[in-house]
Scaffold this motif. Sequence first.
Motif, PDB file in Angstrom:
ATOM      1  N   UNK A  21     -16.326  29.577  53.692  1.00 38.50           N
ATOM      2  CA  UNK A  21     -16.934  30.056  52.449  1.00 38.50           C
ATOM      3  C   UNK A  21     -16.495  31.486  52.158  1.00 38.50           C
ATOM      4  N   UNK A  22     -16.388  32.304  53.206  1.00 38.85           N
ATOM      5  CA  UNK A  22     -15.934  33.683  53.013  1.00 38.85           C
ATOM      6  C   UNK A  22     -14.503  33.710  52.478  1.00 38.85           C
ATOM      7  N   UNK A  23     -13.673  32.782  52.944  1.00 42.03           N
ATOM      8  CA  UNK A  23     -12.284  32.733  52.481  1.00 42.03           C
ATOM      9  C   UNK A  23     -12.206  32.511  50.979  1.00 42.03           C
ATOM     10  N   UNK A  24     -12.987  31.572  50.491  1.00 46.40           N
ATOM     11  CA  UNK A  24     -12.895  31.265  49.065  1.00 46.40           C
ATOM     12  C   UNK A  24     -13.512  32.369  48.226  1.00 46.40           C
ATOM     13  N   UNK A  25     -14.551  33.020  48.741  1.00 49.66           N
ATOM     14  CA  UNK A  25     -15.149  34.107  47.968  1.00 49.66           C
ATOM     15  C   UNK A  25     -14.307  35.373  48.025  1.00 49.66           C
ATOM     16  N   UNK A  26     -13.457  35.470  49.019  1.00 53.33           N
ATOM     17  CA  UNK A  26     -12.548  36.612  49.061  1.00 53.33           C
ATOM     18  C   UNK A  26     -11.632  36.618  47.838  1.00 53.33           C
ATOM     19  N   UNK A  27     -11.340  35.437  47.316  1.00 52.12           N
ATOM     20  CA  UNK A  27     -10.473  35.348  46.153  1.00 52.12           C
ATOM     21  C   UNK A  27     -11.041  35.993  44.907  1.00 52.12           C
ATOM     22  N   UNK A  28     -12.350  36.293  44.929  1.00 55.64           N
ATOM     23  CA  UNK A  28     -12.972  36.934  43.774  1.00 55.64           C
ATOM     24  C   UNK A  28     -12.541  38.391  43.658  1.00 55.64           C
ATOM     25  N   UNK A  29     -12.363  39.053  44.804  1.00 55.19           N
ATOM     26  CA  UNK A  29     -12.040  40.486  44.775  1.00 55.19           C
ATOM     27  C   UNK A  29     -10.690  40.813  45.397  1.00 55.19           C
ATOM     28  N   UNK A  30     -10.093  39.856  46.096  1.00 53.33           N
ATOM     29  CA  UNK A  30      -8.820  40.106  46.750  1.00 53.33           C
ATOM     30  C   UNK A  30      -7.729  39.273  46.084  1.00 53.33           C
ATOM     31  N   UNK A  31      -6.530  39.789  46.060  1.00 50.07           N
ATOM     32  CA  UNK A  31      -5.407  39.097  45.422  1.00 50.07           C
ATOM     33  C   UNK A  31      -4.599  38.352  46.475  1.00 50.07           C
ATOM     34  N   UNK A  32      -4.605  37.017  46.379  1.00 49.50           N
ATOM     35  CA  UNK A  32      -3.825  36.198  47.302  1.00 49.50           C
ATOM     36  C   UNK A  32      -2.534  35.794  46.611  1.00 49.50           C
ATOM     37  N   UNK A  33      -1.390  35.845  47.310  1.00 45.62           N
ATOM     38  CA  UNK A  33      -0.096  35.543  46.678  1.00 45.62           C
ATOM     39  C   UNK A  33      -0.073  34.157  46.021  1.00 45.62           C
ATOM     40  N   UNK A  34       0.208  34.123  44.725  1.00 47.40           N
ATOM     41  CA  UNK A  34       0.182  32.863  43.996  1.00 47.40           C
ATOM     42  C   UNK A  34       1.317  31.919  44.400  1.00 47.40           C
ATOM     43  N   UNK A  35       2.407  32.452  44.969  1.00 50.99           N
ATOM     44  CA  UNK A  35       3.520  31.606  45.368  1.00 50.99           C
ATOM     45  C   UNK A  35       3.339  31.024  46.769  1.00 50.99           C
ATOM     46  N   UNK A  36       2.207  31.339  47.396  1.00 54.59           N
ATOM     47  CA  UNK A  36       1.955  30.816  48.737  1.00 54.59           C
ATOM     48  C   UNK A  36       1.569  29.340  48.660  1.00 54.59           C
ATOM     49  N   UNK A  37       2.028  28.524  49.613  1.00 57.96           N
ATOM     50  CA  UNK A  37       1.614  27.112  49.633  1.00 57.96           C
ATOM     51  C   UNK A  37       0.126  26.941  49.934  1.00 57.96           C
ATOM     52  N   UNK A  38      -0.528  28.014  50.371  1.00 55.25           N
ATOM     53  CA  UNK A  38      -1.950  27.959  50.695  1.00 55.25           C
ATOM     54  C   UNK A  38      -2.818  28.507  49.576  1.00 55.25           C
ATOM     55  N   UNK A  39      -2.212  28.817  48.435  1.00 49.18           N
ATOM     56  CA  UNK A  39      -2.955  29.459  47.353  1.00 49.18           C
ATOM     57  C   UNK A  39      -4.133  28.592  46.891  1.00 49.18           C
ATOM     58  N   UNK A  40      -3.903  27.297  46.710  1.00 50.52           N
ATOM     59  CA  UNK A  40      -4.969  26.415  46.247  1.00 50.52           C
ATOM     60  C   UNK A  40      -6.139  26.371  47.202  1.00 50.52           C
ATOM     61  N   UNK A  41      -5.832  26.359  48.499  1.00 50.77           N
ATOM     62  CA  UNK A  41      -6.900  26.301  49.497  1.00 50.77           C
ATOM     63  C   UNK A  41      -7.731  27.571  49.466  1.00 50.77           C
ATOM     64  N   UNK A  42      -7.062  28.730  49.455  1.00 49.47           N
ATOM     65  CA  UNK A  42      -7.783  29.993  49.481  1.00 49.47           C
ATOM     66  C   UNK A  42      -8.499  30.268  48.159  1.00 49.47           C
ATOM     67  N   UNK A  43      -7.962  29.761  47.062  1.00 48.26           N
ATOM     68  CA  UNK A  43      -8.552  30.018  45.758  1.00 48.26           C
ATOM     69  C   UNK A  43      -9.807  29.184  45.529  1.00 48.26           C
ATOM     70  N   UNK A  44      -9.784  27.908  45.914  1.00 52.92           N
ATOM     71  CA  UNK A  44     -10.911  27.023  45.657  1.00 52.92           C
ATOM     72  C   UNK A  44     -11.252  26.122  46.835  1.00 52.92           C
ATOM     73  N   UNK A  45     -10.213  25.635  47.526  1.00 53.77           N
ATOM     74  CA  UNK A  45     -10.428  24.578  48.504  1.00 53.77           C
ATOM     75  C   UNK A  45     -11.300  24.956  49.677  1.00 53.77           C
ATOM     76  N   UNK A  46     -11.313  26.247  50.072  1.00 55.11           N
ATOM     77  CA  UNK A  46     -12.124  26.650  51.216  1.00 55.11           C
ATOM     78  C   UNK A  46     -13.612  26.525  50.942  1.00 55.11           C
TER      79      UNK A  46
END
Length: 343
Positions: A21-46
């Motif tokens: 849950x912390x991983x997905x909420x980190x996306x609210x204030x932290x910028x995760x690389x959009x070209x990463x294959x894990x972007x979907x997971x970190x953005x919403x999937x976690x």
Amino acid sequence: MTLQSRLEGIQVLRGGAALLVLLVHAGIVLTFPMDSPYYGFFKEGAAVGVDLFFVISGFVVAMAAQRSEAKSFLLNRLTRVLPLYVVLSLPLVAIGPMTAIRWWNTLAFVPAFDVGRYTNPAHQFGWTIGLELWFYVVMAAALLVSGGHVLKVFCIAMLVMVFSRVFYTGDWLLPIYLGHPMALEFLAGVWIYSSRRYLRQWIGLPLLLAGCWLGWDQTNDRAFLGAHMVILAHYDAAMMRALAWGIPCALIVAGFVACNGLVRWPRPLRWFGDISYSFYMVQPFSLLALKGLDFPSWPVAWAVFFAVNLSLAVASHRYLEVPLTRWLRGGAWRPDVAVATSN
């Protein structure tokens, strides 16, 4: 084998759910690389961590119901969950903004006045607490009328509420909430508890691996289902999430239960599981603390975010969660059992 040792794996898994849950909420204030294959997971999937919480909770609550009468069961559950939620909601209420409906959903949980769109409580995780409390109420009612078959009565009651919703086509959210499809995840935990004697150790690892593989696949392909505004207003989307994410979570929990006794979990992991409720509930404050800050890289940002949240969680667990529960239970508190079982 003691109660504590039987639940070590579940405690470790609960800590993992809080971290997701912390991983997905980190996306609210932290910028995760959009070209990463894990972007979907970190953005919403976690957000699947919430679904994992529900399956775990079903397992733990089924165990608690087998050892309690209705009144003591409900009081134990309420004193375990509500105090920390209420205390941590107060500062969020103060910074608002608060509408009449938001006040109602914060204090009463059930969206009795929402039509078409869910109004989130002041604490953004309030919707999950509300669903948990509703499941507890139904379990307590089952204890009153079950005649020794409490888990069967509970499961039948919840299934009737979930699937009778298909006959309702209106926009009022209360019927969706009371028959919310995520109850199926809770029921999966109840079933795992009821079937635990059949979960042999040799099947534990295959179940765990299958759950992780399926969960990774589903949380990447169906990440859009993580938005709570969607699942609390649309029954079909909620059912898709309950199936797409609930099934792999159930396999993972069943795998952990089956592997019981094979692994002696390190003390830091068990400790993290013990503070997982506080770790989950303080996340809005970590988001507020770090909002607007710039970090040189995502790993640095994540490390800072984790450290801030962990510090708040330790303080919350020590100075709020444990003392409040002890006080409300009149001093009858055993940290090794009460915290481990979330009972």
